[in-house]
Structures are given as C-alpha cells and as structure tokens.
Enzyme design. Structure first.
Site, short mmCIF file in Angstrom:
data_model
loop_
_atom_site.label_atom_id
_atom_site.label_comp_id
_atom_site.label_asym_id
_atom_site.label_seq_id
_atom_site.Cartn_x
_atom_site.Cartn_y
_atom_site.Cartn_z
CB SER A 22 -0.97 0.00 1.19
OG SER A 22 -1.96 -1.00 1.01
CB THR A 65 -4.70 -5.10 6.54
OG1 THR A 65 -4.77 -6.42 5.99
CG2 THR A 65 -3.42 -4.93 7.34
CE LYS A 69 -9.44 -5.81 6.07
NZ LYS A 69 -9.74 -6.42 4.77
CD GLU A 80 -19.15 2.49 3.64
OE1 GLU A 80 -19.77 3.49 3.17
OE2 GLU A 80 -18.34 1.82 2.99
CG ASP A 101 -11.66 -5.13 2.09
OD1 ASP A 101 -10.65 -4.70 1.50
OD2 ASP A 101 -11.66 -5.47 3.28
CG ASN A 150 -13.63 -19.56 8.82
OD1 ASN A 150 -12.70 -19.04 8.20
ND2 ASN A 150 -13.75 -19.44 10.13
CE1 TYR A 216 0.63 -7.10 -1.39
CE2 TYR A 216 -1.71 -7.25 -0.91
CZ TYR A 216 -0.46 -6.73 -0.63
OH TYR A 216 -0.29 -5.86 0.41
N GLY A 237 -4.44 -11.34 -6.47
CA GLY A 237 -4.86 -10.40 -5.44
C GLY A 237 -4.48 -8.96 -5.69
#
Length: 271
Positions: A22, A65, A69, A80, A101, A150, A216, A237
């Site tokens: 990032s 991350t 979150k 939101e 995301d 999961n 990624y 990713g």
C-alpha cells in the site's frame, strides 16, 4: 517533495503489515497529484485495538488490514459497515469508517472477467474474516447464494448469517463446494509467503469456474497455479488491492487515481 509540519500523514495498520504494498501504491498516487501528504505502514499489535486506533491522532486517514477491521468500525464515530478497511479523519477530530473491500473486489472481478454476472450464480468464499464479509456482501445482490467455508465453523456461520443469501459449507466438504461453485474466492492467509499452503481441490472445479485469491505475495499462489493448470480463469490479489485502494484514495482526496499506473508500480515492486 519535502515533508513539513503541514504534511498530512496517511497509512495502513495491521499485524503483520511489513509486507504491504500500500505505501508504494498510495505514495505513487500522492506524487502523481502533487498532494502534500505521505503514506506509511504502521504495525499495530494491541490487546484493545479500538482504544489503540482512537489514539492514532496524527493520521488523517488509514487503511486497515487483518486483524483490526472489526475494531476499526467500532473505533469510528460513524461506520457504514460492521467491518471497515478505511478510516477518514473528520473536522470534529473523529474517524468515519468505510469498507472498500467488497466494491474493490467487484471492480477487479469485472476488470478480469467482464461477463461474470452472466454465469456466476453460486459463489464460494474461503474464509470468514473482514475481507470475506465485505466481498460476500458485495456479491450478494448479484448471485443466488454466497457460501462460506471456514476452518472455525462458528465464525463461518456468523459471517454467513449477516448476508441474506449467505450459507455455510463445512471445511471438510471443500471438494463438493469447489465442484458446485461458479466463483471461488480465497480470502485467508493460506498460500501467503511464510504461511502454510494447502492442497486445494481445484480438480473438482467446473470448466467455466472463476478462481480468485486476494493474496498478492506471492502473486501466483498455489491455488491460482492449480487453477491455471486446469485452464480456469484465475484472478490474482493485486487487482483487489489496487481497486479497494483507489476507492480509499477517492474517499480521502476526492480524486480518482490511475489504477493502471498503480499496477505497473506494484509489479515492479514485486520484481
């Protein structure tokens, strides 16, 4: 660009976060638009992440991350969604929280497989964390069912219950789940550099299945390699990272950045 007392500070928080690309992406966009700002990676490990996030007074905005979150959404004065990956400092000094995301994933999916809506009816999401929830919620209006697999069943059930057409799949039933899915999205750390790998049951996939991995590092994960070996559409990713980041950048600066430039920079950074 010189950094002064007026320079605004943005960043990404998480644990771990040293692998994050990032800073490369956002500092590139900041330079493109000559914004007096800087973007850094900040490892955050705390027994009370909500309090720790609220104490980050020097930041004008943050990406968030794993594993913070949910804490980010709670730390904000306004959110939101129940999980957030973007925080923006408001004039009253408090954070507003957003989740890019899900829409970032849809942007990446549409970029790589423009016709996906015509045949994706059943989506399988591997994992049940913040990214899985965001992606599942974004996919929900466009598919018949969103299945979550999961390793911790309770967490999977909790995530599935938050989506109207959410369902759960047992971890020990992945072969059947892979065989029934039109879209498979891997959202866990499995396959990430330094993390455990897994023998994914890609041989059971339908011939027109789309397989996406939000990891990624490495860009070609074992899951994507297996999918490509089967001749399936495989999505790395990097696309989601770029598109969710572009939406975050727009939230902070009201500017749409160049996603193509970002991909060039990130591919160079990955070597």
């Amino acid at each position: 660009m010189s950094i002064t007392a007026a320079t605004k500070v943005y960043g990404v928080i998480g644990d771990p976060v040293t692998h994050s690309l990032s800073p490369v992406m956002h500092n590139g966009w900041i330079a493109d638009h000559r914004i007096d700002a800087v973007y850094v990676a900040l490892p955050l490990r705390s027994d009370d992440a909500v309090v720790a996030i609220r104490a980050l007074n020097g930041f004008a905005g943050l990406n968030v991350t794993v594993p913070h979150k949910e804490a980010a959404a709670k730390a904000a004065a306004r959110s939101e969604a129940a999980v957030a990956n973007v925080l923006r400092r408001e004039d009253d000094g408090r954070f507003s929280a957003f989740n890019t995301d899900g829409q970032g994933f849809l942007d990446s999916l549409t970029e790589s497989a423009p016709s996906w809506r015509s045949h994706v009816r059943r989506a399988l999401i591997v994992g049940a964390g913040g990214a899985a929830l965001g992606i599942g919620a974004a996919l929900s209006p466009f598919v018949d069912t969103v299945h979550f697999a999961n390793r911790t069943a309770d967490r999977g059930e909790q995530t599935a219950a938050s989506i109207p057409n959410g369902r759960t799949t047992r971890w020990d039933d992945l072969e059947r789940a892979f065989g029934h899915a039109d879209l498979i999205v891997q959202t866990t750390t499995l396959g990430m550099a330094g993390q455990p790998e897994m023998a994914w049951p890609v041989s059971f996939c339908r011939p027109n299945a789309i397989v996406a991995d939000i990891v990624y590092r490495p860009l070609n994960t074992p899951l994507l390699t297996a999918a490509r070996d089967r001749g399936l559409k495989a999505i790395d990713g990097l696309g989601m990272l770029i598109h969710q980041g572009a939406r975050a950048f727009e939230i902070w600066f009201e500017i749409k950045p160049d996603v193509a430039k970002a991909r060039q920079r990130l591919l160079a950074a990955l070597g």
